[in-house]
Design a protein around this motif. Structure first.
Motif, mmCIF file in Angstrom:
data_model
loop_
_atom_site.group_PDB
_atom_site.id
_atom_site.type_symbol
_atom_site.label_atom_id
_atom_site.label_comp_id
_atom_site.label_asym_id
_atom_site.label_seq_id
_atom_site.Cartn_x
_atom_site.Cartn_y
_atom_site.Cartn_z
ATOM 1 N N ALA A 236 1.076 -0.644 -0.340
ATOM 2 C CA ALA A 236 -0.084 0.137 0.431
ATOM 3 C C ALA A 236 0.403 1.494 -0.324
ATOM 4 N N GLY A 237 0.532 2.403 -0.432
ATOM 5 C CA GLY A 237 1.034 3.502 -0.749
ATOM 6 C C GLY A 237 2.518 3.431 -1.663
ATOM 7 N N GLU A 238 2.848 2.168 -2.587
ATOM 8 C CA GLU A 238 3.426 2.188 -4.175
ATOM 9 C C GLU A 238 3.093 2.346 -4.922
ATOM 10 N N HIS A 239 2.305 2.374 -5.019
ATOM 11 C CA HIS A 239 1.960 2.090 -6.886
ATOM 12 C C HIS A 239 2.299 3.306 -7.836
ATOM 13 N N GLN A 240 2.389 4.580 -7.359
ATOM 14 C CA GLN A 240 3.223 5.697 -7.755
ATOM 15 C C GLN A 240 4.424 5.226 -7.817
ATOM 16 N N ARG A 241 5.160 4.999 -6.479
ATOM 17 C CA ARG A 241 6.723 4.729 -6.359
ATOM 18 C C ARG A 241 7.449 3.694 -7.502
ATOM 19 N N ILE A 242 6.442 2.749 -8.322
ATOM 20 C CA ILE A 242 6.987 1.756 -9.249
ATOM 21 C C ILE A 242 7.453 1.882 -9.889
ATOM 22 N N PHE A 243 6.859 3.380 -10.476
ATOM 23 C CA PHE A 243 7.141 3.764 -12.174
ATOM 24 C C PHE A 243 8.626 4.886 -12.002
ATOM 25 N N ASP A 244 8.793 5.002 -10.578
ATOM 26 C CA ASP A 244 10.152 5.464 -10.244
ATOM 27 C C ASP A 244 11.484 5.272 -10.965
ATOM 28 N N ARG A 245 12.465 6.041 -11.087
ATOM 29 C CA ARG A 245 13.289 5.263 -12.142
ATOM 30 C C ARG A 245 14.348 4.885 -10.544
ATOM 31 N N TYR A 246 15.204 3.683 -10.874
ATOM 32 C CA TYR A 246 15.785 2.579 -10.001
ATOM 33 C C TYR A 246 15.509 2.200 -8.631
ATOM 34 N N TYR A 247 13.805 2.098 -8.952
ATOM 35 C CA TYR A 247 13.410 2.232 -7.647
ATOM 36 C C TYR A 247 13.158 0.167 -7.280
ATOM 37 N N ILE A 248 13.984 -0.019 -6.493
ATOM 38 C CA ILE A 248 14.103 -1.956 -6.258
ATOM 39 C C ILE A 248 13.577 -1.834 -5.039
ATOM 40 N N GLU A 249 12.768 -1.119 -4.422
ATOM 41 C CA GLU A 249 12.843 -1.487 -2.775
ATOM 42 C C GLU A 249 11.503 -2.435 -2.796
ATOM 43 N N ARG A 250 11.982 -3.406 -2.935
ATOM 44 C CA ARG A 250 11.308 -5.288 -3.698
ATOM 45 C C ARG A 250 11.295 -6.482 -2.396
ATOM 46 N N HIS A 251 10.821 -7.196 -1.903
ATOM 47 C CA HIS A 251 11.172 -7.828 -0.750
ATOM 48 C C HIS A 251 12.201 -9.090 -1.937
ATOM 49 N N ALA A 252 12.672 -9.608 -1.280
ATOM 50 C CA ALA A 252 14.003 -11.094 -2.510
ATOM 51 C C ALA A 252 12.216 -12.234 -2.620
ATOM 52 N N GLU A 253 11.905 -12.548 -1.662
ATOM 53 C CA GLU A 253 11.173 -13.331 -1.987
ATOM 54 C C GLU A 253 9.666 -13.457 -2.866
ATOM 55 N N PRO A 258 16.584 -13.368 -9.416
ATOM 56 C CA PRO A 258 17.160 -13.232 -8.188
ATOM 57 C C PRO A 258 17.614 -11.388 -8.705
ATOM 58 N N VAL A 259 17.478 -10.902 -7.243
ATOM 59 C CA VAL A 259 17.514 -9.687 -6.906
ATOM 60 C C VAL A 259 18.374 -8.822 -7.977
ATOM 61 N N GLU A 260 19.287 -9.189 -7.812
ATOM 62 C CA GLU A 260 20.102 -8.344 -8.632
ATOM 63 C C GLU A 260 20.075 -7.842 -10.064
ATOM 64 N N SER A 261 19.436 -8.605 -10.804
ATOM 65 C CA SER A 261 18.658 -8.821 -12.142
ATOM 66 C C SER A 261 17.754 -7.777 -11.936
ATOM 67 N N HIS A 262 17.391 -6.550 -10.431
ATOM 68 C CA HIS A 262 16.250 -5.903 -11.021
ATOM 69 C C HIS A 262 17.600 -4.217 -11.185
ATOM 70 N N PHE A 263 17.006 -3.813 -11.105
ATOM 71 C CA PHE A 263 17.538 -2.394 -11.603
ATOM 72 C C PHE A 263 16.576 -0.952 -11.571
ATOM 73 N N GLY A 264 15.601 -1.059 -11.902
ATOM 74 C CA GLY A 264 14.606 0.004 -11.465
ATOM 75 C C GLY A 264 14.347 1.041 -12.688
ATOM 76 N N ILE A 265 14.374 0.130 -13.982
ATOM 77 C CA ILE A 265 14.513 0.547 -15.239
ATOM 78 C C ILE A 265 13.070 0.752 -15.940
ATOM 79 N N GLY A 266 12.850 -0.769 -16.198
ATOM 80 C CA GLY A 266 12.056 -0.667 -17.234
ATOM 81 C C GLY A 266 10.544 -0.032 -17.339
#
Length: 304
Positions: A236-253, A258-266
């Motif tokens: 909750a509250g993160e729906h707009q932030r997922i479109f921010d550049r380099y946003y990768i604050e998501r749980h590994a599970e 792998p978490v290292e494959s995410h760069f928050g670019i797409g």
């Protein structure tokens, strides 16, 4: 005096309208649409037109420079990365098996190199997308045809991960199109990039055995694209932030990659392309679980 004033105002208004039309055509077609200064007969606007022409020329030179710089930077970074990678191999062979601390340190370095390599590729991808926005002419493109072709390619890749991509209730593995005749003003690369990034994001959180739903409709003068998954959704509250550049604050599970494959670019590239085409993008959680991303792109003139 009144007649002269009125005539002058009409001439100025006509010149400004021609300026606006020329600006729209240059934005859509690029420099081939002509120049500002060549479309005005008013001496008062000639200087302004020449300045606008120089601004457009500078923007297109910037696009070329961005591409060249991105390529040079990628090569400049990849060379030392490759050297470090090669240098680690003899170190690993020379290490004794009973030295777990040193082996762990080499593993950390290799992990960081993988991350850095991915960041270099993501940065180049971002720069190329920026150059496309500046330089590529905008033409009517068929959204359904582009996304349908992309889905055919993606379906085989996702099937290997036990994830199915479908159009609502109809399997798309043998279909070439979605809804035909939905034309938007942009480029094939921009539309494909939007859909590809949304599908890639959905796939990264889609559990094995799940489905990714792609839905395309005509909606009051807009092409409405929805990509939905059956993953964990977004806090909750993160729906707009997922479109921010380099946003990768998501749980590994939460991700099946792998978490290292995410760069928050797409998703940031998707949002930028959507907004550059005059559209909107938003996300919402599905019930009982999953995420749906909605994209609305205005139909091209004459396409609604």
């Amino acid at each position: 005096m009144a007649a002269v004033t009125f005539s002058t105002l009409l001439s100025i208004c006509g010149g400004l309208r021609r300026f606006a039309e020329r600006a729209r055509r240059i934005r859509e077609l690029g420099p081939d649409a002509g120049s500002f200064s060549g479309r005005t007969s008013l001496p008062e606007l000639a200087y302004v037109g020449a300045e606008f022409d120089r601004m457009v020329e500078a923007l297109h030179r910037s696009a070329v420079e961005i591409r060249h710089t991105a390529e040079e930077n990628a090569h400049a970074f990849k060379t030392p990365i490759a050297v470090i990678r090669q240098s680690l191999e003899p170190l690993r062979r020379a290490l004794a098996e009973d030295n777990p601390r040193a082996r762990r340190a080499i593993g950390v370095v290799e992990h960081s190199l993988d991350r850095l390599d991915g960041l270099v590729a993501a940065s180049r991808r971002l720069d190329d997308a920026t150059a496309d926005l500046l330089a590529k002419p905008r033409v009517p493109v068929d959204v359904g045809q582009i996304i349908g072709a992309l889905i055919q390619i993606q379906s085989a890749v996702l099937a290997s991960r036990d994830v199915t991509i479908i159009l609502a209730s109809h399997d798309l593995t043998m279909s070439a199109d979605l809804v035909p005749g939905l034309f938007v003003l942009g480029t094939e690369e921009m539309v494909e990039s939007i859909a590809e990034n949304l599908i890639d994001n959905a796939a990264s959180f889609a559990p094995p055995g799940s489905e990714i739903l792609v839905h395309l409709t005509r909606d009051d003068g807009f092409a409405h694209l929805t990509v939905s998954d059956q993953g964990p959704g977004v806090p909750a509250g993160e729906h707009q932030r997922i479109f921010d550049r380099y946003y990768i604050e998501r749980h590994a599970e939460a991700s099946n990659e792998p978490v290292e494959s995410h760069f928050g670019i797409g998703l940031s590239i998707a949002r930028r392309n959507v907004e550059a085409m005059g559209g909107t993008i938003a996300a919402e959680n599905r019930i009982p679980h999953g995420l749906a991303v909605h994209v609305r792109l205005p139909l091209a003139p004459g396409g609604d």
